[in-house]
Design an enzyme around this catalytic site. Sequence first.
Site, PDB file in Angstrom:
ATOM      1  N   ASP A   1       0.844  -1.181   0.000  1.00 41.81           N
ATOM      2  CA  ASP A   1       0.000   0.000   0.000  1.00 41.81           C
ATOM      3  C   ASP A   1       0.885   1.238   0.000  1.00 41.81           C
ATOM      4  O   ASP A   1       1.666   1.448   0.934  1.00 41.81           O
ATOM      5  CB  ASP A   1      -0.910  -0.013   1.228  1.00 41.81           C
ATOM      6  CG  ASP A   1      -2.053   0.978   1.097  1.00 41.81           C
ATOM      7  OD1 ASP A   1      -2.351   1.397  -0.042  1.00 41.81           O
ATOM      8  OD2 ASP A   1      -2.645   1.332   2.121  1.00 41.81           O
TER       9      ASP A   1
ATOM     10  N   HIS B   1      -3.669  13.867   0.975  1.00 39.56           N
ATOM     11  CA  HIS B   1      -4.015  12.946   2.072  1.00 39.56           C
ATOM     12  C   HIS B   1      -2.878  12.906   3.093  1.00 39.56           C
ATOM     13  O   HIS B   1      -3.119  13.025   4.303  1.00 39.56           O
ATOM     14  CB  HIS B   1      -4.280  11.542   1.515  1.00 39.56           C
ATOM     15  CG  HIS B   1      -4.419  10.488   2.586  1.00 39.56           C
ATOM     16  ND1 HIS B   1      -5.523  10.416   3.412  1.00 39.56           N
ATOM     17  CD2 HIS B   1      -3.594   9.477   2.969  1.00 39.56           C
ATOM     18  CE1 HIS B   1      -5.372   9.393   4.256  1.00 39.56           C
ATOM     19  NE2 HIS B   1      -4.207   8.814   4.015  1.00 39.56           N
TER      20      HIS B   1
ATOM     21  N   ARG C   1       0.640  14.555  13.580  1.00 43.87           N
ATOM     22  CA  ARG C   1       1.857  15.279  13.981  1.00 43.87           C
ATOM     23  C   ARG C   1       1.704  16.745  13.565  1.00 43.87           C
ATOM     24  O   ARG C   1       2.286  17.177  12.563  1.00 43.87           O
ATOM     25  CB  ARG C   1       3.101  14.703  13.265  1.00 43.87           C
ATOM     26  CG  ARG C   1       3.464  13.268  13.588  1.00 43.87           C
ATOM     27  CD  ARG C   1       4.645  12.812  12.729  1.00 43.87           C
ATOM     28  NE  ARG C   1       4.334  12.967  11.301  1.00 43.87           N
ATOM     29  CZ  ARG C   1       3.685  12.045  10.580  1.00 43.87           C
ATOM     30  NH1 ARG C   1       3.322  10.921  11.114  1.00 43.87           N
ATOM     31  NH2 ARG C   1       3.429  12.272   9.304  1.00 43.87           N
TER      32      ARG C   1
ATOM     33  N   GLU D   1     -10.798   3.542   3.262  1.00 41.68           N
ATOM     34  CA  GLU D   1      -9.858   4.373   2.517  1.00 41.68           C
ATOM     35  C   GLU D   1     -10.118   4.160   1.037  1.00 41.68           C
ATOM     36  O   GLU D   1     -10.047   3.027   0.539  1.00 41.68           O
ATOM     37  CB  GLU D   1      -8.404   4.031   2.877  1.00 41.68           C
ATOM     38  CG  GLU D   1      -8.057   4.465   4.292  1.00 41.68           C
ATOM     39  CD  GLU D   1      -6.551   4.421   4.594  1.00 41.68           C
ATOM     40  OE1 GLU D   1      -5.825   3.646   3.932  1.00 41.68           O
ATOM     41  OE2 GLU D   1      -6.111   5.162   5.485  1.00 41.68           O
TER      42      GLU D   1
ATOM     43  N   GLU E   1      -9.172   4.008  -2.541  1.00 39.64           N
ATOM     44  CA  GLU E   1      -7.911   3.832  -3.251  1.00 39.64           C
ATOM     45  C   GLU E   1      -8.171   3.126  -4.585  1.00 39.64           C
ATOM     46  O   GLU E   1      -9.228   2.537  -4.792  1.00 39.64           O
ATOM     47  CB  GLU E   1      -6.933   2.965  -2.429  1.00 39.64           C
ATOM     48  CG  GLU E   1      -6.740   3.463  -1.008  1.00 39.64           C
ATOM     49  CD  GLU E   1      -5.548   2.833  -0.282  1.00 39.64           C
ATOM     50  OE1 GLU E   1      -4.718   2.187  -0.936  1.00 39.64           O
ATOM     51  OE2 GLU E   1      -5.478   3.001   0.949  1.00 39.64           O
TER      52      GLU E   1
ATOM     53  N   ASP F   1      -9.152   0.102   1.559  1.00 41.84           N
ATOM     54  CA  ASP F   1      -8.206  -0.323   2.591  1.00 41.84           C
ATOM     55  C   ASP F   1      -8.824   0.001   3.955  1.00 41.84           C
ATOM     56  O   ASP F   1      -8.532   1.036   4.556  1.00 41.84           O
ATOM     57  CB  ASP F   1      -6.887   0.426   2.376  1.00 41.84           C
ATOM     58  CG  ASP F   1      -5.847   0.052   3.414  1.00 41.84           C
ATOM     59  OD1 ASP F   1      -5.919  -1.061   3.947  1.00 41.84           O
ATOM     60  OD2 ASP F   1      -4.959   0.882   3.681  1.00 41.84           O
TER      61      ASP F   1
ATOM     62  N   GLN G   1      -4.466   1.780  14.826  1.00 38.32           N
ATOM     63  CA  GLN G   1      -3.367   2.318  14.002  1.00 38.32           C
ATOM     64  C   GLN G   1      -2.571   3.388  14.764  1.00 38.32           C
ATOM     65  O   GLN G   1      -1.343   3.382  14.779  1.00 38.32           O
ATOM     66  CB  GLN G   1      -3.949   2.912  12.711  1.00 38.32           C
ATOM     67  CG  GLN G   1      -2.917   3.504  11.761  1.00 38.32           C
ATOM     68  CD  GLN G   1      -3.561   4.215  10.560  1.00 38.32           C
ATOM     69  OE1 GLN G   1      -4.779   4.228  10.413  1.00 38.32           O
ATOM     70  NE2 GLN G   1      -2.729   4.797   9.717  1.00 38.32           N
TER      71      GLN G   1
ATOM     72  N   LYS H   1      -4.668  -2.396   9.958  1.00 37.01           N
ATOM     73  CA  LYS H   1      -4.916  -2.450   8.517  1.00 37.01           C
ATOM     74  C   LYS H   1      -5.106  -3.869   7.997  1.00 37.01           C
ATOM     75  O   LYS H   1      -5.782  -4.061   6.995  1.00 37.01           O
ATOM     76  CB  LYS H   1      -3.692  -1.859   7.769  1.00 37.01           C
ATOM     77  CG  LYS H   1      -3.392  -0.415   8.079  1.00 37.01           C
ATOM     78  CD  LYS H   1      -4.288   0.480   7.277  1.00 37.01           C
ATOM     79  CE  LYS H   1      -3.823   1.925   7.368  1.00 37.01           C
ATOM     80  NZ  LYS H   1      -4.626   2.782   6.498  1.00 37.01           N
TER      81      LYS H   1
ATOM     82  N   THR I   1      -4.750   6.238   0.156  1.00 37.32           N
ATOM     83  CA  THR I   1      -5.986   7.017   0.114  1.00 37.32           C
ATOM     84  C   THR I   1      -5.851   8.170  -0.874  1.00 37.32           C
ATOM     85  O   THR I   1      -4.848   8.887  -0.856  1.00 37.32           O
ATOM     86  CB  THR I   1      -6.293   7.599   1.502  1.00 37.32           C
ATOM     87  OG1 THR I   1      -6.281   6.541   2.434  1.00 37.32           O
ATOM     88  CG2 THR I   1      -7.638   8.305   1.526  1.00 37.32           C
TER      89      THR I   1
END
Length: 427
Positions: free
Chosen positions: A141, A148, A157, A213, A215, A247, A254, A267, A364
Amino acid sequence: MPANDPALRAWIDIRPTDDFPIQNLPFGVMDTPEWGPRLAVAIGGYALDLYACAQRGYFDELGQELPALGAALPQVFRRRALNGFLRLGPAVARAVRERVSELLRHDNPELRDDETAVRECLRRQRDVRLLRPVRPRNYVDFYSSLEHATRVGQLFRPDNPLLPNYRHLPVAYHGRANSVVGSGTKIRRPSGQFLPARATEPVFGPTQELDFELETAFVVGQRTRLGQTVPIDEAEAHVFGLVLFNDWSARDIQRWEYQPLGPFLGKSFASSVSSWVVTLDALEPCRVSGPVQEPSPLPYLQTGGAGHFDIHLEVLLLPVGASELVLLTQTNMRHLYWSLSQQLTHQASNGCPLAVGDLCASGTISDATGMGCLLELTRGGQQPLTLPDGSTRTYLLDGDRVIMRGYARTPDGIRLGLGEVRGTVVG
Ligand code: CA
């Protein structure tokens, strides 16, 4: 290539809003009640049974021209996955798509006028069960959407959203191949360890933050050997086609586990793929250039030309107990920062072997306004979405169904659909 000719018409009725006109012809696998698994090609609302076609001799001439196909006929079309067929090589897959196109052209009576053959070879998609199209030995992935990565980075963060490597390499992690499931497979809410809000000690229990997600993923169509690398100009020759990919992600698990080694149990419980693999050949008219990459990547990742694909993507939710679908988000695959070629070449750059049927998901897909997961849509669960019936969602509830759809449109206005991938959450 002749099968992409916008002037082609099939002898089957196809509406302009259908995903699978004669210019598309994606490959998949169906499970038939009477005969078991068969490889198939989608045309309108039907699936063309390649095994039945082979038994009727429609691929005999092709088999003579292509010994790899000739030796494998008809058994290669009676498998539970496309892998065996793809191992015959890209030239075979391309030639079979061209031959199927010929068989379905409105002015070709070969199959059209043979009622028994039509009954044997053509099944309504709603009468068969479509299976996971490939059996991936490896699943990777990527994290190829800059928008994203930036938004998620801001949540996880705030002081350091985009890590310094992001614009230099396509970031990725190895996922779990044997929990990749077909469209329609129920998704069991996973349990795991997480740190509840304001708690100082972790707990173990069902995830409270189950997310999707949005994708796409590409299917590897040509293997590489251990030690072999792939120059960027040759990368697309290793890509067979594209699927939609969900996903599923447990955000609380996580968030607690991801540092320092990356995603793991948040995941690996399930990822869902759509049923039909749309070939890069079919998507040829829908190429576009990607965003400007600044700074310029290192030479082994530098590519020119139009290596991205203009594919509209959307996520719909059927909330538990509701009867109306809710459109949650829309975006486009063209916004990805890293192209398919760059992802593939980077992955092979250390000499790790790629296997036919491997899946490489994009990560994503989001853009300036479209957001491909609830984590982004709800700002990390802080701003719940209000649904049309007045209920709210931060993350998914048991009974919620998530449906992802995607389609490209050629310059001639022909819709080339990827179909859909759906999954319902169960507790
Ligand atoms: Ca992902």
